[in-house]
Scaffold this motif. Structure first.
Motif, PDB file in Angstrom:
ATOM      1  N   LEU A   1      -8.661  -0.215  -7.831  1.00 12.42           N
ATOM      2  CA  LEU A   1      -9.247  -1.112  -6.814  1.00 12.42           C
ATOM      3  C   LEU A   1      -9.897  -1.775  -7.525  1.00 12.42           C
ATOM      4  CD1 LEU A   1     -11.984   0.313  -5.986  1.00 12.42           C
ATOM      5  CD2 LEU A   1     -10.608   1.008  -4.190  1.00 12.42           C
TER       6      LEU A   1
ATOM      7  N   HIS B   1      -6.879   1.354  -0.866  1.00 14.06           N
ATOM      8  CA  HIS B   1      -7.391   1.515   0.540  1.00 14.06           C
ATOM      9  C   HIS B   1      -6.589   1.914   1.645  1.00 14.06           C
ATOM     10  CE1 HIS B   1     -10.272  -1.064  -1.472  1.00 14.06           C
ATOM     11  NE2 HIS B   1     -11.452  -0.550  -0.183  1.00 14.06           N
TER      12      HIS B   1
ATOM     13  N   HIS C   1      -4.664  -2.180  -5.117  1.00 18.15           N
ATOM     14  CA  HIS C   1      -6.066  -2.568  -3.813  1.00 18.15           C
ATOM     15  C   HIS C   1      -5.527  -2.238  -2.516  1.00 18.15           C
ATOM     16  CE1 HIS C   1     -10.372  -4.013  -3.840  1.00 18.15           C
ATOM     17  NE2 HIS C   1      -9.994  -4.831  -2.642  1.00 18.15           N
TER      18      HIS C   1
ATOM     19  N   ALA D   1     -15.489   2.458  -2.006  1.00 16.64           N
ATOM     20  CA  ALA D   1     -13.531   1.867  -1.564  1.00 16.64           C
ATOM     21  C   ALA D   1     -13.968   1.995   0.357  1.00 16.64           C
ATOM     22  CB  ALA D   1     -12.403   2.359  -1.015  1.00 16.64           C
TER      23      ALA D   1
END
Length: 340
Positions: A140, A181, A177, A154
């Motif tokens: 990410l 998450h 990315h 994050a």
């Protein structure tokens, strides 16, 4: 609710009769705000006096002010409004090389509705800068150091906008990315919106913002709506199922249901629902915002910036204004819901 042709929502979809007047009120208020703030960026406004707290460079919210100015420019067609939008968008260029994942919020929403070569060039610069910040080891773009605290975080508010910048040049980075998450936030019980990367433990959940944070669910749903094409259909369906709740204005913290609401989270959610094709849920939510929280002069009140800190807990918030205006603009055909 009157039945008039809609620019989105499929054949026969009706535009609610409150949508166009509400949009006009919000965008008329943009001109009032611009007169007050002059060359500064509005952040939050007192619910009583309407006076804005401002920043010199825009902080993480600067793109929403530029986006509102572009919506007003489209609405009025006036050269002075177009020039104001150009001016503030150009000033966002100072954020291109700043170490923060919120460049997604700043530089996507500040340029997506623009129609100038300069804004397109700025968005391209931002795209390549964000691609350079992607960390393949972490999967990410990390939170960054610009606002202090740990760099290797994050956080859910680092997903929207960033996906739209990354996807054109590196769809694999954008997919990673988003999925990282989703794995972290939806894999926690209760849902968690922030994680720190700590050796040797890897990702460790944090309680800032708290699990009941209203905008956590809203930001992640918006990211899923924007990045759904990057996900497998089953993963997309599962994420939407987990994130969508009843279309009501949420409390700022689910752990404090009698506390203040957060209309800004509701406005973000409404845009996400429109993008996902859940029009009726979006209309229910937008109708509540317009009827109960939008003033006659176009100010969306009862947004909560930071409940834990007691900061702007019942205020007009610039991102709440933007997402409400954008949803209304999509309903009335001023924009396509996927433009930004």
């Amino acid at each position: 609710m009157s039945a008039t042709p809609a620019a989105m929502g499929g054949p026969g979809a009706a535009v609610p009769d409150w949508a166009a007047p509400a949009l006009a009120r919000v965008l008329d208020q943009v001109a009032v705000t611009r007169t007050e703030v002059q060359d500064r960026f509005p952040l939050c406004a007192d619910p009583g006096s309407g006076r804005w707290t401002t920043t010199g460079r825009g902080s993480w919210t600067g793109g929403f002010w530029a986006g509102l100015l572009w919506l007003r420019a489209r609405h009025t067609g006036l050269r002075c409004d177009h020039e104001a939008a150009e001016l503030f968008t150009g000033r966002l260029g100072t954020w291109v090389d700043v170490d923060t994942v919120t460049r997604g919020l700043i530089l996507w929403y500040g340029t997506a509705l623009a129609d100038t070569p300069e804004a397109t060039a700025l968005r391209l610069r931002a795209t390549h800068a964000c691609r350079g910040a992607y960390d393949p080891r972490l999967g990410l773009v990390p939170w960054g150091s610009a606002f202090g605290g740990p760099r290797l975080l994050a956080r859910v508010d680092g997903v929207p906008g960033m996906l739209s910048l990354l996807a054109p040049v590196d769809p694999r980075a954008a997919r990673s990315h988003l999925t990282r998450h989703l794995e972290l936030c939806l894999g926690a019980d209760p849902l968690c919106w922030s994680f720190a990367y700590e050796r040797p433990d890897g990702w460790v959940p944090r309680d800032d913002p708290p699990p009941g944070w209203s905008r956590g669910r809203a930001w992640l749903l918006l990211a899923v709506a924007d990045g759904g094409h990057l996900l497998q259909p089953g993963d997309l369906k599962a994420a939407v199922h987990r994130l969508v709740t009843d279309p009501v204005v949420p409390p700022a913290d689910e752990a404090r249901p009698q506390g203040p609401p957060d209309t800004s989270a509701a406005a973000i959610t409404a845009v996400a629902l429109l993008k996902l094709g859940r029009r009726e849920q979006a209309l229910t939510l937008l109708g509540e915002l317009v009827r109960s929280h939008l003033t006659d002069d176009g100010r969306l009140l009862n947004g909560c910036y930071d409940l834990a800190a007691g900061t702007a807990t019942q205020h007009e918030l610039i991102w709440g204004d933007f997402f409400l205006a954008y949803a209304l603009a999509a309903l009335t055909g001023l924009v396509d819901v996927h433009d930004a």
